[in-house]
Design an enzyme around this catalytic site. Structure first.
Site, short mmCIF file in Angstrom:
data_model
loop_
_atom_site.label_atom_id
_atom_site.label_comp_id
_atom_site.label_asym_id
_atom_site.label_seq_id
_atom_site.Cartn_x
_atom_site.Cartn_y
_atom_site.Cartn_z
N GLU A 171 0.79 -1.23 0.00
CA GLU A 171 0.00 0.00 0.00
C GLU A 171 0.83 1.28 0.00
O GLU A 171 0.80 2.06 0.96
CB GLU A 171 -0.95 0.03 1.20
CG GLU A 171 -1.91 -1.13 1.25
CD GLU A 171 -3.05 -0.92 2.24
OE1 GLU A 171 -3.04 0.08 2.96
OE2 GLU A 171 -3.96 -1.75 2.26
N GLU A 359 -5.52 -8.39 0.84
CA GLU A 359 -6.20 -8.04 2.08
C GLU A 359 -7.66 -7.75 1.78
O GLU A 359 -7.97 -7.05 0.81
CB GLU A 359 -5.62 -6.76 2.72
CG GLU A 359 -4.34 -6.97 3.45
CD GLU A 359 -3.80 -5.66 4.05
OE1 GLU A 359 -4.59 -4.78 4.44
OE2 GLU A 359 -2.56 -5.55 4.11
#
Ligand code: GCO
Length: 459
Positions: A171, A359
């Site tokens: 991320e 995720e």
């Protein structure tokens, strides 16, 4: 309740089910065996940054409970474990001496996975930058990209013979915008110029990392994990639609563009290009390298409207209201159709390799009652989103696996320990782990895999 056996029939037999964690969020043992502080240790120590001044000193004490936690994963019956490696354990000052005892821990981790038949999906950078590197400017300094490259080499030389896959970054949106523009994550900077520098040097570090992984371990599939935002315009007005495109470029395009196309998005460059650091000749070629896979982290959509303020800075958007009134305990809208439209949109715009959902999961904070955790809303969230993943497979998208976030409750960054995302409950006073209702359900789904109906996986 959806029968996991029925849902399982919607996935190919070689679909990979796993669980995910990250070093700083679970390990604790922050001073053990030569580890030095990361920017997150410092951030936790600053008043007003992290809920309750919580910190990572103990966390889930995973560092000291490694074997028991790997048994937990094994007993859940999942096929793969996604974890991250703490740079401050490996090269505690970011540059300089290598700490063998830090490498030893991850040796034990990957050996422990292999001994239990669990596949290893390692992430090199999940936000715990060695604090010493802040002396040079942290991610706003070009030198940090080269420090990352050396760290990558160090890790790959030691562990790559036992890794099933590696991701350079987790991320970048968070370690760039959330950390350097919005000030919510470490180092807590709020400055566009700093953020633009962090953006380019993070992208560069990714590219250098990929080169190094290829060099040291050509057989380990290399990827990048992105929390692409499913940007939805608040209305059909031309202004809101243009705002949504700007938001797409700013939140997604600045990472997907250079990595998958070798260019920064055009409106973004027009608006902010003159404030970016120097993009040296060859940088974009380094960043734009073929990847074997990419990871998508998805939780909630991003709804935007045009910012009415004429002097607003690019992307000049404001948040728009949720359309679904179901939210999780962290306040995020539950809206699974946005996962479908996001994947469609990304494959429309970019040439992307195989995709893993690295995720997905939900924050619900219910505790243990009579030895059980009844977290039905989390279970519902998983059913809802896994059904979308199955739809995407049916529609021909190369979805290869799914990692639940998270194996267990852990340090939820600026929210400290009060927000819980685990399939397993952690009592932070006793460190007792209790598998939640959702965890049991996920186990029975994962237990169906690998199953007999698959074409042999490529590797
Ligand atoms: C992330 C994070 C996790 C968070 C999760 C919930 O990559 O965003 O990996 O660390 O805990 O996303 O906010």
């Amino acid at each position: 309740m959806i029968d996991p056996k029925v849902l399982a029939t919607r996935f190919p037999g070689d679909f990979l089910f796993g669980v995910a964690t990250a070093s700083f969020q679970i390990e604790g043992a922050s001073k053990a065996d030569g580890r030095k502080p990361s920017i997150w240790d410092a951030f936790c120590n600053m008043p007003g940054r992290v809920y309750g001044r919580h910190n990572g000193d103990v966390a889930c004490d995973h560092y000291n409970r490694l074997d028991a936690d790997l048994d937990l994963i094994k007993n859940m019956g999942v096929e793969a474990y996604r974890f991250s490696i703490a740079w401050p354990r490996i090269i505690p000052d970011g540059t300089g001496p290598i700490n063998e005892r830090g490498l030893d821990f991850y040796d034990r981790l990957v050996d422990g996975c292999k001994a239990r038949g669990i596949k290893t999906y390692a992430t090199l950078y999940h936000w715990d930058l060695p604090l010493t590197l802040m002396g040079d400017g942290g991610w706003t300094a070009r030198s940090t990209a080269y420090a990352f490259q050396r760290y990558t080499r160090t890790v790959m030389e030691r562990l790559s013979d036992r890794l099933d896959a590696v991701a350079t970054f987790n991320e970048p949106w968070c370690s760039v915008w959330l950390s350097h523009l919005y000030g919510i994550h470490a180092p807590g900077e709020r400055n566009m110029d700093a953020a633009l520098a962090a953006m380019h040097y993070t992208n560069l570090a990714h590219g250098l990392g990929v080169q190094t992984c290829r060099d040291v371990a050509p057989n380990v599939p290399v990827g990048l994990v992105l929390n692409a935002h499913s940007v939805i315009a608040a209305s059909d007005s031309a202004a809101d639609k243009a705002a949504a495109e700007r938001a797409f470029q700013f939140h997604n395009g600045v990472f997907f563009g250079p990595v998958f196309k070798g260019e920064y998005p055009s409106d973004f460059v027009e608006a902010l290009g003159d404030r970016m650091p120097v993009v040296e000749d060859g940088d974009l070629t380094i960043i734009n390298q073929k990847l074997d896979w990419w990871g998508l982290n998805y939780y909630t959509p991003m709804r935007v409207a045009a910012d009415p303020n004429p002097s607003a800075e690019f992307p000049a958007t404001v948040e728009a209201p949720f359309v679904n009134d179901v939210t999780t305990d962290i306040g995020w809208e539950v809206y699974s159709p946005a996962l479908h439209s996001l994947v469609e949109e990304l494959y429309r715009r970019y040439e992307l390799p195989d995709c893993y959902i690295t995720e997905n999961g939900a924050c619900y904070n219910m505790g243990v009652e009579n030895g059980e955790v009844d977290d039905q809303p989390r279970l519902d969230y998983y059913v809802d989103h896994l059904s979308v993943v199955a739809d995407l497979i049916k529609d021909g998208y190369p979805m290869r696996g799914y990692f639940a976030w998270s194996l267990m409750d852990n340090f939820e960054w600026a929210q400290g320990y009060r927000m819980r995302f685990g399939l397993v409950h952690v009592d932070y006073d006793t460190q007792v782990r209790t598998v939640k209702k959702s965890g049991k359900w996920y186990s029975s789904l994962a237990a169906e895999f690998p199953k007999g109906n698959h074409k042999k996986a490529a590797s």
